[in-house]
Design a protein around this motif. Structure first.
Motif, PDB file in Angstrom:
ATOM      1  N   ALA A 252       0.772  -1.332  -0.109  1.00 52.00           N
ATOM      2  CA  ALA A 252       0.055   0.083   0.086  1.00 52.00           C
ATOM      3  C   ALA A 252       1.104   1.206  -0.175  1.00 52.00           C
ATOM      4  O   ALA A 252       0.659   2.388  -0.626  1.00 52.00           O
ATOM      5  N   ARG A 253       2.052   1.080   0.704  1.00 54.42           N
ATOM      6  CA  ARG A 253       2.748   2.310   0.516  1.00 54.42           C
ATOM      7  C   ARG A 253       3.447   2.667  -0.740  1.00 54.42           C
ATOM      8  O   ARG A 253       3.650   3.687  -1.234  1.00 54.42           O
ATOM      9  N   LEU A 254       3.951   1.268  -1.263  1.00 55.99           N
ATOM     10  CA  LEU A 254       4.850   1.711  -2.561  1.00 55.99           C
ATOM     11  C   LEU A 254       3.808   2.253  -3.594  1.00 55.99           C
ATOM     12  O   LEU A 254       4.222   2.860  -4.360  1.00 55.99           O
ATOM     13  N   THR A 255       2.515   1.812  -3.511  1.00 53.01           N
ATOM     14  CA  THR A 255       1.564   2.373  -4.393  1.00 53.01           C
ATOM     15  C   THR A 255       0.859   3.545  -4.111  1.00 53.01           C
ATOM     16  O   THR A 255      -0.153   3.951  -4.904  1.00 53.01           O
ATOM     17  N   ASP A 256       0.956   4.179  -2.848  1.00 52.44           N
ATOM     18  CA  ASP A 256       0.186   4.981  -2.428  1.00 52.44           C
ATOM     19  C   ASP A 256      -1.334   4.736  -2.428  1.00 52.44           C
ATOM     20  O   ASP A 256      -2.403   5.543  -2.892  1.00 52.44           O
ATOM     21  N   GLY A 318      -6.676  -3.571  -5.890  1.00 51.10           N
ATOM     22  CA  GLY A 318      -6.236  -2.195  -6.127  1.00 51.10           C
ATOM     23  C   GLY A 318      -5.106  -1.879  -6.708  1.00 51.10           C
ATOM     24  O   GLY A 318      -4.727  -0.937  -7.371  1.00 51.10           O
ATOM     25  N   VAL A 319      -4.050  -2.925  -6.327  1.00 50.00           N
ATOM     26  CA  VAL A 319      -2.866  -2.445  -7.204  1.00 50.00           C
ATOM     27  C   VAL A 319      -3.137  -2.733  -8.624  1.00 50.00           C
ATOM     28  O   VAL A 319      -2.315  -1.852  -9.325  1.00 50.00           O
ATOM     29  N   ALA A 320      -3.891  -3.539  -9.033  1.00 50.54           N
ATOM     30  CA  ALA A 320      -3.956  -3.627 -10.595  1.00 50.54           C
ATOM     31  C   ALA A 320      -4.488  -2.587 -11.039  1.00 50.54           C
ATOM     32  O   ALA A 320      -4.124  -2.167 -12.175  1.00 50.54           O
ATOM     33  N   PHE A 321      -5.567  -1.965 -10.302  1.00 54.53           N
ATOM     34  CA  PHE A 321      -6.111  -0.566 -10.830  1.00 54.53           C
ATOM     35  C   PHE A 321      -5.212   0.475 -10.867  1.00 54.53           C
ATOM     36  O   PHE A 321      -5.146   1.177 -11.836  1.00 54.53           O
ATOM     37  N   VAL A 322      -4.437   0.523  -9.858  1.00 50.72           N
ATOM     38  CA  VAL A 322      -3.058   1.566  -9.779  1.00 50.72           C
ATOM     39  C   VAL A 322      -2.221   1.368 -11.049  1.00 50.72           C
ATOM     40  O   VAL A 322      -1.738   2.070 -11.816  1.00 50.72           O
ATOM     41  N   ALA A 330       3.390  -0.501  -9.053  1.00 50.57           N
ATOM     42  CA  ALA A 330       2.468  -1.412  -8.885  1.00 50.57           C
ATOM     43  C   ALA A 330       2.561  -2.598 -10.080  1.00 50.57           C
ATOM     44  O   ALA A 330       2.156  -3.348  -9.804  1.00 50.57           O
ATOM     45  N   ARG A 331       2.802  -2.185 -11.317  1.00 52.94           N
ATOM     46  CA  ARG A 331       3.342  -3.266 -12.351  1.00 52.94           C
ATOM     47  C   ARG A 331       4.286  -4.395 -11.856  1.00 52.94           C
ATOM     48  O   ARG A 331       3.945  -5.607 -11.910  1.00 52.94           O
ATOM     49  N   PHE A 332       5.187  -3.818 -10.966  1.00 57.24           N
ATOM     50  CA  PHE A 332       6.309  -4.847 -10.545  1.00 57.24           C
ATOM     51  C   PHE A 332       5.563  -5.710  -9.389  1.00 57.24           C
ATOM     52  O   PHE A 332       5.857  -6.825  -9.512  1.00 57.24           O
ATOM     53  N   ILE A 333       4.680  -5.004  -8.587  1.00 54.94           N
ATOM     54  CA  ILE A 333       4.003  -5.711  -7.570  1.00 54.94           C
ATOM     55  C   ILE A 333       3.164  -7.013  -8.287  1.00 54.94           C
ATOM     56  O   ILE A 333       3.078  -8.254  -7.888  1.00 54.94           O
ATOM     57  N   LEU A 334       2.284  -6.608  -9.312  1.00 55.97           N
ATOM     58  CA  LEU A 334       1.685  -7.569 -10.081  1.00 55.97           C
ATOM     59  C   LEU A 334       2.404  -8.763 -10.449  1.00 55.97           C
ATOM     60  O   LEU A 334       2.102  -9.948 -10.288  1.00 55.97           O
ATOM     61  N   ALA A 376      12.203  -4.275  -7.918  1.00 53.35           N
ATOM     62  CA  ALA A 376      11.444  -3.242  -7.799  1.00 53.35           C
ATOM     63  C   ALA A 376      11.995  -2.181  -6.983  1.00 53.35           C
ATOM     64  O   ALA A 376      12.073  -0.999  -7.197  1.00 53.35           O
ATOM     65  N   LEU A 377      12.536  -2.467  -5.685  1.00 49.52           N
ATOM     66  CA  LEU A 377      12.882  -1.486  -4.650  1.00 49.52           C
ATOM     67  C   LEU A 377      14.348  -1.000  -5.421  1.00 49.52           C
ATOM     68  O   LEU A 377      14.588   0.436  -5.105  1.00 49.52           O
ATOM     69  N   ALA A 378      14.990  -1.757  -6.001  1.00 49.17           N
ATOM     70  CA  ALA A 378      16.195  -1.317  -6.872  1.00 49.17           C
ATOM     71  C   ALA A 378      15.990  -0.324  -7.832  1.00 49.17           C
ATOM     72  O   ALA A 378      16.687   0.829  -7.843  1.00 49.17           O
ATOM     73  N   ASP A 379      14.874  -0.671  -8.532  1.00 54.96           N
ATOM     74  CA  ASP A 379      14.478   0.023  -9.723  1.00 54.96           C
ATOM     75  C   ASP A 379      13.881   1.469  -9.026  1.00 54.96           C
ATOM     76  O   ASP A 379      14.255   2.514  -9.454  1.00 54.96           O
ATOM     77  N   ARG A 380      13.346   1.455  -8.144  1.00 56.79           N
ATOM     78  CA  ARG A 380      12.679   2.677  -7.448  1.00 56.79           C
ATOM     79  C   ARG A 380      13.912   3.570  -6.760  1.00 56.79           C
ATOM     80  O   ARG A 380      13.937   4.870  -6.956  1.00 56.79           O
ATOM     81  N   PHE A 381      14.910   3.077  -6.187  1.00 58.52           N
ATOM     82  CA  PHE A 381      16.060   3.716  -5.742  1.00 58.52           C
ATOM     83  C   PHE A 381      17.048   4.142  -6.864  1.00 58.52           C
ATOM     84  O   PHE A 381      17.359   5.641  -6.399  1.00 58.52           O
ATOM     85  N   HIS A 382      16.696   3.619  -7.969  1.00 57.25           N
ATOM     86  CA  HIS A 382      17.632   4.389  -9.246  1.00 57.25           C
ATOM     87  C   HIS A 382      16.915   5.398  -9.404  1.00 57.25           C
ATOM     88  O   HIS A 382      17.522   6.633  -9.862  1.00 57.25           O
ATOM     89  N   TYR A 383      15.683   5.300  -9.537  1.00 49.13           N
ATOM     90  CA  TYR A 383      14.937   6.624 -10.228  1.00 49.13           C
ATOM     91  C   TYR A 383      14.917   7.719  -9.316  1.00 49.13           C
ATOM     92  O   TYR A 383      15.057   9.062  -9.741  1.00 49.13           O
ATOM     93  N   GLU A 384      14.854   7.346  -8.110  1.00 48.52           N
ATOM     94  CA  GLU A 384      14.868   8.524  -7.005  1.00 48.52           C
ATOM     95  C   GLU A 384      16.270   9.011  -6.928  1.00 48.52           C
ATOM     96  O   GLU A 384      16.376  10.365  -6.801  1.00 48.52           O
TER      97      GLU A 384
END
Length: 590
Positions: A252-256, A318-322, A330-334, A376-384
């Motif tokens: 929920a936190r990753l996808t707000d 909910g993740v699929a909708f996001v 959200a796509r990573f989580i799915l 997914a976390l590594a990808d997010r860290f890279h973009y941040e």
């Protein structure tokens, strides 16, 4: 009758559905059971009974395999119940002399009291050649888990081979989980990002839940707590607490999700809260009133199962909708959780069919989920990191341009102070009435002056540009705001006047506009307090500042400058020497 089931490196023979006899009180003796058999009270049924507080007697007929190279004599086989949670499990088999012998075990006994050192309840049996052997199995649940038996007969070496195969898979799975958890725990300790800590907690809870569902406690039970069966049993339902909380919070936190889908978030919060209450209640009953609350434990377990079922479908919906709206995380989580959902669905179908579930699918699907979420976390860290670097570069460039522009304006105004003052007054008198035009110079400090003796204090941070390049913009602003606010308080306390702040430089003076005899002492006291404040602050803050201070006394020129926004400023060699003194000083505080 035999039903062959092929598994890696081993062949097990699954028994057909047994004949059943229910013992509601759980007090029937084996002699009474034999009488009930002769009276025809056993009825066909399924070995997967489910929730019940009764004891059940199961009658199996086992045919010896034909003689051959694998069985040169009467075969010694292992009877596998396919269960590791029942508190009471007893096998009765002929002793070869017209009598019966029995072996009792169960989840409430220490690991060392099992007939064989296996994760599930397995009994050695001896079959006579070309004869049918009747086996009686008594099972009973005295806690929150139901009765699910999936009996199979194994060759001993085949079972050992299969157990070794399973243990190897568990070692790979748990080793991978430990490596990922260790990596992201170190990242959390270094970066203090809550997402990394939540991932570690989510990973630990899912591994715990997978171990509960698939049977991964077997090796741990034997190695680490063999004499604590109650701890072993309570860990099964304890995993529902963590697995129903941390993964939900993490995704929920990753996808707000709470902000994007507030109604769904409210439903998930209620389900997680109810799941926590039910699981906690089961644990309390299991530990405090184990004998008198069996039925209530099982009812709560069924209620908890019903509460648990919609949590992850709702969450992933909910993740699929996001994800459909374009959210990358959200796509990573799915992708990560889809194999786990399919594997869980397939094993549920196998359980309904009475077939031993392919639990390796659950384990490897969980391993796939761990790897994808780590990526997914590594990808997010890279973009941040890219975004933060761009923001820092922009901030640094803006600060440099502002500093250069400010220095140019200060120099121009210093050289043309008299002409500018005359032109400004003339312009003000032309535009405004006399009373309004004189307001900026109505107070003494607004009038230009040349104090014969004053003291200038100049501070600046050593290595500011390098630190600014590595610090987020909001953090840099907060740090400078806090430090310069403290400097303002020190200046007021010591009786000196703050002139201005240029970038990271702080300029103050004493002895103006009102002269004083101890202007030098005031600036020295203020400079020492500023150094002491920075040293004290560095001891409790992660970012360390090195403060350079320059102080010089001499004549000055003061006055009010500005076209639309007026500012009091000072000029002269005294300011320049104080600045040079600061530039040549040694940084304090780091």
């Amino acid at each position: 009758m035999w039903c062959a089931v092929v598994v890696p490196h081993a062949t097990a023979q699954q028994l057909v559905a047994p004949l059943l006899l229910e013992d509601p009180s759980g007090t029937m003796t084996f002699a009474q059971v034999l009488q009930a058999e002769q009276a025809g009270r056993f009825r066909p049924g399924s070995a997967n009974i489910g929730m019940s507080t009764s004891a059940y007697w199961m009658r199996f007929t086992v045919h010896a395999p034909p003689r051959g190279p694998a069985y040169p004599s009467d075969p010694a086989l292992w009877f596998d119940t396919g269960n590791r949670t029942l508190q009471e499990v007893t096998l009765y088999q002929p002793d070869g002399e017209g009598g019966w012998r029995y072996t009792a075990t169960g989840a409430r006994y220490p690991f060392g009291q099992r007939p064989l050192p296996t994760d599930q309840f397995v009994f050695p049996i001896a079959l006579q050649d070309d004869k049918e052997t009747v086996l009686f199995l008594r099972v009973r649940s005295t806690a929150y888990m139901g009765i699910v038996v999936q009996p199979r007969v194994w060759q001993p070496q085949a079972y050992l081979d299969q157990m070794e195969w399973d243990r190897t898979g568990w070692q790979i799975y748990l080793g991978m989980a430990a490596a990922l958890a260790g990596l992201y725990l170190l990242l959390w300790l270094y970066l203090r990002e809550p997402d990394h800590l939540l991932y570690v907690l989510s990973l630990a809870s899912l591994v715990w839940a997978t171990c509960s569902a698939v049977g991964g406690y077997g090796g741990a039970y034997a190695l680490f707590w063999p004499d604590a069966p109650r701890l072993e049993q309570s860990a099964w339902v304890g995993s529902l607490l963590a697995a129903g909380l941390f993964p939900v919070l993490f995704m929920a936190r990753l996808t707000d999700l709470w902000q994007r889908l507030p109604r769904l978030g409210l439903a998930l919060r209620w389900l997680v809260a109810l799941n926590t209450v039910v699981a906690t209640a089961i644990l309390l009953l299991f530990w405090l009133w184990p004998e008198s609350s069996v039925m209530l434990q099982q009812q709560l377990f069924v209620a908890g199962w019903l509460i648990w079922q919609p949590i992850y479908p709702l969450l992933l919906g909910g993740v699929a909708f996001v994800a459909w709206q374009g959210d990358r995380m959200a796509r990573f989580i799915l992708v990560a959780y889809l194999p786990a959902m399919l594997a869980s669905l397939w094993t549920s179908v196998e359980n309904l069919r009475g077939v031993p579930p392919t639990l390796a699918l659950v384990m490897w699907a969980a391993a796939f989920e761990m790897l994808v979420m780590a990526l997914a976390l590594a990808d997010r860290f890279h973009y941040e990191r890219l975004n933060t670097f761009a923001a820092r570069q922009s901030l640094l460039q803006s600060l440099r341009q502002s500093e250069q522009e400010l220095e140019r304006k200060v120099l121009q105004r210093t050289l043309a102070m008299n002409a500018e003052d005359k032109r400004t007054k003339e312009l003000l008198y032309d535009i405004l009435p006399m009373e309004l035009a004189r307001r900026p110079t109505a107070r003494n400090q607004a009038q230009p002056a040349r104090p014969p003796s004053a003291t200038v204090l100049f501070t600046e941070f050593e290595g500011f540009d390098a630190l600014a390049a590595t610090m987020p913009a909001h953090r840099l602003n907060a740090e400078l705001h806090e430090i310069f606010s403290a400097f303002d308080d020190i200046a007021k306390e010591c009786g000196i006047r703050k002139i201005k702040v240029i970038g990271d430089a702080y300029l103050a003076a004493s002895g103006l506009p009102k002269p004083c005899a101890d202007h030098a002492q005031r600036c020295v006291r203020a400079g020492m307090k500023m150094i002491a404040y920075i040293e004290q602050r560095n001891r409790r803050h992660p970012f360390k500042w090195a403060l350079c201070v320059g102080i010089h006394s001499g004549p000055l020129a003061t006055g009010m400058v500005g076209k639309r926004q007026y500012a009091f400023d000072i000029w002269g060699d005294t300011v320049t020497i104080a600045s040079h003194t600061e530039s040549s000083s040694e940084g304090h505080g780091r």
